[in-house]
Design an enzyme around this catalytic site. Structure first.
Site, PDB file in Angstrom:
ATOM      1  N   THR A  54       0.829  -1.206   0.000  1.00  0.00           N
ATOM      2  CA  THR A  54       0.000   0.000   0.000  1.00  0.00           C
ATOM      3  C   THR A  54       0.863   1.255   0.000  1.00  0.00           C
ATOM      4  O   THR A  54       1.886   1.326   0.676  1.00  0.00           O
ATOM      5  CB  THR A  54      -0.917   0.015   1.233  1.00  0.00           C
ATOM      6  N   GLU A  83      -6.704  -5.104   3.564  1.00  0.00           N
ATOM      7  CA  GLU A  83      -6.827  -6.336   2.775  1.00  0.00           C
ATOM      8  C   GLU A  83      -8.046  -6.300   1.859  1.00  0.00           C
ATOM      9  O   GLU A  83      -8.673  -7.321   1.586  1.00  0.00           O
ATOM     10  CB  GLU A  83      -6.906  -7.584   3.675  1.00  0.00           C
TER      11      GLU A  83
END
Length: 393
Positions: free
Chosen positions: A136, A372
Site C-alpha cells: 500500500t 486487505e
C-alpha cells in the site's frame, strides 16, 4: 441451563479434535499472557512486538500453515481457528501474526529463492526476526497497479525509490517484502517483489501515531531513498500483481476467522454483563428487547462461523477461490462490526470504557473493514464472479 452461541450451532462437532485442542491452547495462553495487558497497550497506542513475537513463535503461530523451515505446517482451518482466538483478544495481535506469517513469510515461502527461505523463514518462525509487507502507498491502496515505488537496474544491482504507507510492524521490522514497478513489463506486469533487510542504507520507517483504531499494533511507513539491493534480493518466482495479491488472499483468509473471534468476544462480554446488570429491579437479561438483540447477534455470529469453516475446508482441499475469500471477508467483518456496535448498546455507558472489550473491538474492526480490500472492493470481486464483467473502472 444456558448455552453459548457456538453451542447452539453445534460448532465443536464440526472441528477436528486436534484443531479444537490447539484452539483452546491458544485461547488459554492469550488469556494468561496477552489479555491482562491489552487495556494498557491500547491506551498507550503501542505493543511490545519484540517481546511478544517470540512467545507467539513458541506456540507455533508464526507461519503456522507453511511447511518446512521451522514452520508448523498445520491445516488452513487450524490457522484460521488460531486467528479467531488472536482477534478475540485484539485485532492488533492477530494483525501481527497475519503480517508475519500470511504476508511476509508466505511471500518468501511461495515466491522466494531457496537462499531467501533459508536466510529468513526459520528466524521469522521463532519470532527472532520480524517481517513486514510493503504494498500500500499513500495514494494507492485499492489500486496497487498504480504504485509509484520504482525499482531500476544499476549494473547487477537494483535501486528502489518510493514510499509505502500503513505498514504493520514496519518500525520494528528486520525485513520488509517490498513491491515495486520495474521496466520489465507493461503496466502491472512489471511489478516485482524484493526482500529488503531494514538496516539497508536509505530505508527509514517512521511510526504512524494518533490512531483511533488498532492501537495495540505498531504501524508505520516505509520510505525508500535510493536503496541499493543485490539482484539476489528479488523474489525470483513472483511476476506481476499475482504475487502480492496471492499474499493478500492468505491474510484475508485469516481475517475471515479473526472477525468471528472479535464478534464472539463482544457477545460473550455482553451476555455476562446483561446477566449481572439490574434495570428496574431485574436483570437486563430478562427483558425481551435484550433477548431479541442477543438472538439476532447469535444468529449472525453462527452463520459467520459456518462460512469460515466452509472456506477452511475448501482451502485445505486446495479449491478455495479468491472470490470465495471475498465472500468471507465481506460478510464476516461487516457482521462483526455490527455485533460489536449492538453489544455496546447493551452495556450502556460502560461500553465506552476499556474495562469492557466491545468498543475496542468496534474501533479495531473499522480498520479491518478497510485493509486487505475494502468492502467495496470485495463487492466488486463477487460481482465480477457472478457476471463475468469487471466493474473496477
Amino acid at each position: 441451563m444456558t448455552s453459548t452461541p457456538f453451542e447452539l450451532f453445534g460448532i465443536d462437532g464440526l472441528i477436528d479434535p486436534d484443531d479444537r485442542d490447539m484452539q483452546r491452547s491458544v485461547r488459554g495462553v492469550l488469556a494468561d499472557q496477552v489479555r491482562p495487558h491489552l487495556q494498557d497497550w491500547y491506551e498507550a497506542g503501542s505493543v511490545p512486538v519484540r517481546e511478544l513475537a517470540p512467545r507467539l513463535g513458541e506456540l507455533g503461530l508464526l507461519g503456522m500453515h507453511l511447511d518446512g523451515y521451522g514452520c508448523a505446517g498445520t491445516s488452513a482451518t487450524a490457522y484460521g481457528l488460531a486467528c479467531l482466538e488472536l482477534e478475540a483478544a485484539d485485532s492488533g495481535i492477530r494483525s501481527l501474526v497475519s503480517v508475519q506469517g500470511s504476508l511476509a513469510m508466505f511471500a518468501i515461502h511461495r515466491w522466494g529463492s531457496e537462499e531467501q527461505k533459508q536466510q529468513w523463514l526459520p528466524r521469522m518462525a521463532t519470532g527472532e526476526a520480524i517481517g513486514c509487507f510493503g504494498l500500500t502507498e499513500p495514494d494507492f491502496g485499492s489500486n496497487p497497479a498504480g504504485m509509484r515505488t520504482r525499482a531500476r537496474r544499476d549494473g547487477d544491482d537494483w535501486i528502489l525509490d518510493g514510499t509505502k504507507m500503513w505498514i504493520t510492524n514496519a518500525p520494528v521490522a528486520d525485513v520488509a517484502v517490498v513491491w515495486a514497478n520495474t521496466d520489465e513489463g507493461e503496466g502491472s506486469k512489471g511489478v516485482r517483489g524484493f526482500v529488503v533487510p531494514t538496516d539497508t542504507p536509505g530505508i527509514t520507517a517512521p511510526e504512524i501515531t494518533k490512531k483511533l483504531s488498532l492501537r495495540a499494533s505498531i504501524t508505520g511507513e516505509i520510505v525508500l531513498d535510493c536503496v541499493r539491493l543485490p539482484s539476489s534480493a528479488m523474489l525470483p518466482e513472483a511476476r506481476g500483481l499475482s504475487g502480492p495479491l496471492s499474499c493478500l488472499n492468505e491474510a484475508r483468509f485469516g481475517i475471515v476467522f479473526g472477525a468471528v473471534g472479535a464478534a464472539r468476544d463482544c457477545l460473550e462480554a455482553a451476555v455476562e454483563y446483561v446477566g449481572d446488570r439490574e434495570i428496574f429491579d431485574k436483570p437486563l437479561a430478562g427483558y425481551q428487547l435484550t433477548q431479541a438483540k442477543l438472538a439476532d447477534m447469535t444468529l449472525e455470529l453462527g452463520k459467520a462461523m459456518l462460512l469460515a469453516l466452509q472456506l477452511g475446508r475448501l482451502k485445505d482441499a486446495g479449491s478455495l477461490r479468491p472470490e470465495q475469500v471475498s465472500l468471507g471477508k465481506l460478510n464476516n467483518v461487516r457482521e462483526a462490526i455490527g455485533i460489536a456496535r449492538e453489544c455496546r448498546t447493551l452495556l450502556g455507558a460502560n461500553g465506552i470504557t476499556l474495562e469492557y472489550p466491545v468498543l475496542r473491538h468496534a474501533n479495531n474492526l473499522e480498520s479491518v473493514m478497510t485493509y486487505e480490500g475494502t468492502n467495496e472492493v470485495h463487492q466488486l470481486m463477487i460481482g465480477q464472479a457472478l457476471t463475468g464483467t469487471p466493474a473496477f473502472r
